[in-house]
Design a protein around this motif. Structure first.
Motif: not given
Ligand SMILES: [Fe+2]
Length: 173
Positions: A1, A141, A96, A94
């Motif tokens: 996100m 990704h 995670h 980015h």
């Molecule tokens: Fe992501």
């Protein structure tokens, strides 16, 4: 996100079964990679319809991919968000801070995958009903909507994103 300050919504009854199923997976305390696959199985079984969002929420935001927090677990072990992608909207590249599971409710999510040197190593188009789970490392990704229709996806993260602010560990562009 990669969105800003999503509002927390009241839990919808149609989410309850999904929340219970994810909670049961978490309580097994498997490693991240296994947890991601087990949560993906739970989401496949309990994938809600886009009607879980109001028509206004489903319209998204003209400026960025819009996020709506649907559930945060009281102990911070996971959270569930809906993301709305208007045509052309994209994330930055980015990775995670924790495991992630994504299920598409409407439209198409186009994903580009990268290695640690940011070489493109693959792409994937996910359609309504498609669910995938992954965990760091090797999770760099970018997601974009390269269609002419709005896309809606459900994201489950192994943390309370409202406490930590974002699911992204690092941005690469
Ligand atoms: Fe992501």
């Amino acid at each position: 996100m990669a969105t800003s300050s999503p509002a927390v919504l009241a839990t919808s009854p149609s989410l309850t079964d999904l929340v219970v199923a994810v909670r049961q997976v978490i309580e097994a305390r498997a490693n991240w990679a296994e947890t991601a696959q087990l949560v993906a199985d739970a989401l496949r079984t309990h994938l809600p319809s886009p009607d879980i969002l109001t028509p206004d929420q489903r319209r998204g935001d003209p400026d960025r991919a819009a996020g709506h927090v649907l559930h945060t677990e009281h102990d911070g072990s996971f959270s569930i968000l809906a993301l709305i992608w208007r045509p052309g909207q994209t994330t930055r590249i980015h990775d995670h801070i924790t495991w992630c599971v994504v299920g598409v409710l409407a439209g198409v999510e186009h994903e580009e995958l990268f290695d640690e040197d940011l070489n493109a190593i693959g792409t994937r188009d996910s359609h309504p009903g498609d669910v995938s789970g992954f965990a760091p490392p090797g999770d760099i990704h970018r997601i974009l909507n390269n269609t002419t229709e709005t896309a809606v996806s459900l994201h489950i993260y192994g943390t309370d994103v409202t406490r930590v602010g974002t699911s992204a560990r690092r941005f690469y562009n």
